[in-house]
Design an enzyme around this catalytic site. Sequence first.
Site, PDB file in Angstrom:
ATOM      1  CG  ASP A  70     -18.972  20.062  -4.482  1.00 43.82           C
ATOM      2  OD1 ASP A  70     -19.330  20.357  -5.632  1.00 43.82           O
ATOM      3  OD2 ASP A  70     -19.459  20.594  -3.464  1.00 43.82           O
ATOM      4  CG  ASP A  77     -28.254  17.245   8.360  1.00 43.15           C
ATOM      5  OD1 ASP A  77     -27.962  18.141   9.181  1.00 43.15           O
ATOM      6  OD2 ASP A  77     -27.617  16.179   8.286  1.00 43.15           O
TER       7      ASP A  77
END
Length: 528
Positions: A130, A283
């Site tokens: 990214d 997460d």
Amino acid sequence: MAALAPAPDSSFPAAWAAALRAGAVAPALCAAVWACLAMSAMLVVEAAWMGIVSLAGAAARRFRPHRGYRWEPMGAAVGTDVEAPAAAEFPMVLVQIPMYNEKEVYKLSIGAACALTWPPDRIIIQVLDDSTDPIIKELVELECQEWASKKINIKYEVRNNRKGYKAGALRKGMEHIYAQQCDFVAIFDADFQPESDFLLKTMPYLLHNPKIALVQTRWEFVNYNVCLMTRIQKMSLDYHFKVEQESGSFMHAFFGFNGTAGVWRISAINQSGGWKDRTTVEDMDLAVRASLKGWEFLYVGDIRVKSELPSTFQAYRHQQHRWTCGAANLFRKMAWEIITNKEVSIWKKHHLLYSFFFVRRAIAPILTFLFYCIVIPLSAMVPEVAIPVWGLVYIPTAITIMNAIRNPGSVHLMPFWILFENVMAMHRMRAAVSGLLETARANDWVVTEKVGEQVKDELDIPLLEPLKPTECAERIYIHELLLALYLLICASYDFVLGSHKYYIYIYLQAVAFIVMGFGFVGTRTPCS
């Protein structure tokens, strides 16, 4: 003639203390003290329980290394040659490496992933870049092409935007056709370097135990001895893995995924709704949702993966804000979902709501700052308020001892750890409140700065000789200095006029705020 009234003490600390006693501060402060004592009791009980359970888990592992889970070495049925295994025994594994402008470390993580021991036709390395810097993007792509020329099945993927940050990148990576052919996914952040046998050690748990969704391994730090701040970080993270993750895995088969150095069963990710970007802890979000679907997690502390600790104070602050704020925000978003869930036991719901979220993610950051940096110093100026010795001394001592037991090699650093953690509690409390209230900063995402190979060269400096605050104005932190002024006033009053004798601790804590307020912590990096 009427006698003259004695002149009032015109000193600022004394005048401030008189003003505090004149109003309703004493009753309010007394209420705050007892609220903090109640939270302290909750925290010490939770810490003691986790400590006992983690020790039991560690002891059990000595007698039953795989904790009752089936584990067989890879290739046992067909010999040790992993170049030509049975396809059924070696499933397709996707290795995802998300990164963002990781100029200093991209070669380390890609190289380590490409060196994993696994049949080359059964593994795909996926680099999710990214990066916004075109030069870094070109370097990463060239690195992937170089490994591809060595017959490594590696894919370089980019997006048109950074929507969803890491969660968005992972989700997009799973949408590719080749990724959908995989059964398991190993995730490594850009600074993580797994050993070549990582998959050979972790995959058997997933292959032979269909209820396990995640195998999480322990982090190891290549730069923990760079400065005092990184050594303190290592103490906190070692406690996290040895106690929090160990106890959660042993007692509940649940803990928060650490976002890296773990292997997921892809069917569990899909069943749980995939990656979501609604918080900065994607997460933990996935882990909680998978747990509510009945999946089990396993922490294997014997397997370690090299990584890098933030070595600058600013980078560490950004990291802690993201972790603390995201966890509190997730608590806000998922509390009702946990309560109404029908697929897990009340015992697990209690663990999630009370232990995992409420005590550790909400109470702990708020209590540490409020009690040790605000209430105790202020009570030194209000003699009507007395803090019981069990709350003032016994509980913090017990918590410190429990941490020291699990960090025997760092006992000499415990005083620095206490003072440093109290300063960081200010940032964690603000982050927790921001997450609970879902303020504008709740979804702030700043990638943790990494230095890679510089760890061995430029950052090899003495413990307390990291920064010169005059080098850059951004290294002066106003909030820390204002708290230091407040603590100095409270300590000075207690030393001169007070009766509580808290001034030794308060002066030490004020010095810690001053040191960190002027940027004398962490390592030296160029001004941005």
